[in-house]
Enzyme design. Structure first.
Site, short mmCIF file in Angstrom:
data_model
loop_
_atom_site.label_atom_id
_atom_site.label_comp_id
_atom_site.label_asym_id
_atom_site.label_seq_id
_atom_site.Cartn_x
_atom_site.Cartn_y
_atom_site.Cartn_z
N GLU A 124 0.80 -1.21 0.00
CA GLU A 124 0.00 0.00 0.00
C GLU A 124 0.84 1.27 0.00
OE1 GLU A 124 -2.51 -0.65 3.38
OE2 GLU A 124 -3.96 -1.84 2.24
N GLU A 136 7.48 -21.63 8.36
CA GLU A 136 7.88 -20.71 9.44
C GLU A 136 8.90 -21.32 10.39
OE1 GLU A 136 4.97 -20.76 13.13
OE2 GLU A 136 3.86 -20.31 11.30
#
Length: 267
Positions: free
Chosen positions: A77, A108
């Site tokens: 963004e 992860e």
């Protein structure tokens, strides 16, 4: 870890929709106050990011699951909002971009992979690395922060448990201790909301400090759709005290609100 502690609510499957929504909403109301307690930590991290980006560095986020996705969202963004290159703020997910949509099992847990992923971006000591991990114990994030700090990079994190391994690995930790979730262990709820608030603060404050805002307006935003073009025209009308037709012409001529304002200032 308080994010894994049992919910104060039980027998959720017996609750009505009204009761479910009211319970989640009541807990959500606690999040902003929790973020407020971490403002001094957030400030220190913002100052570090401003210093590095102001000197030509970049900001990288790393994370897994919800935490990683939030980093990717915040990074993506920044170009349309502040008119910065897509390479200036980069979100990296454990498991790669495919993990944005579908979980990659075990990604992860690899403590070495984050640094390998970062090397693809020619990361260097001028850059900043922020690890995002609600639990504060994600090996992918810990490993990346340790390598980055050893390489002389500025390091920060956003975690939702106190005294975590991720916070210990970061020079500028941000600890927003959100407590037990409505749905036990589901950190996409309160913890995710807290992380989103903090990430909003990091990049918005940073780019305001770096001159990417004028007054309270996004003068460097990308005019990528009709709504944003109209917003740009309105900015020019308000800032310059001109009519819509002139604002439309100025924006078409110069291509951005800032360029139009700068051109008018030179007249």
């Amino acid at each position: 870890m308080t994010t894994e502690s049992p919910s104060e609510f039980n027998h959720l499957e017996t609750l009505s929709t009204t009761e479910l929504l009211a319970g989640m909403n009541r807990l959500d109301h606690t999040v902003p106050d929790t973020v407020a307690k971490a403002l001094p930590q957030i400030e220190r991290l913002v100052e570090a990011i401003v210093a590095r980006l102001g000197a030509g560095g970049r900001l990288f986020y790393i994370g897994a699951g919800t935490s990683g996705r939030l980093g990717v969202v915040d990074a993506s963004e920044c170009p349309p909002t502040f008119g910065v290159p897509a390479s200036l703020v980069v979100g990296i997910m454990a498991g790669g971009d495919g993990a944005i949509r579908q979980a990659v099992e075990g990604a992860e847990d690899d403590a070495e992979q984050a640094w390998i992923d970062l090397q693809q971006h020619n990361i260097n000591a001028n850059d900043v690395l922020v690890g995002i991990a609600a639990s504060g114990r994600t090996p992918y994030v810990i490993g990346g922060l340790n390598k980055a700090r050893a390489a002389g990079m500025a390091t920060g994190c956003v975690v939702c448990n106190a005294d975590s391994a991720v916070a210990a690995a970061a020079e500028f930790p941000v600890e927003v201790v959100t407590g037990p979730e409505f749905l036990t262990g589901s950190t996409r709820l309160k913890a995710g909301t807290a992380q989103k608030l903090v990430l909003n603060m990091l990049t918005t404050a940073t780019f305001i400090r770096l001159g990417r805002v004028k007054g309270n307006k996004m003068v460097d935003m990308q005019l990528s759709n009709e709504k944003l073009v109209h917003r740009g025209e309105k900015m020019l009308m308000e800032e310059l005290g001109i009519e819509e037709a002139e604002a439309v012409q100025l924006l078409k001529q110069h291509g951005s609100v800032r360029a139009a304002l700068d051109a008018r200032a030179k007249q």
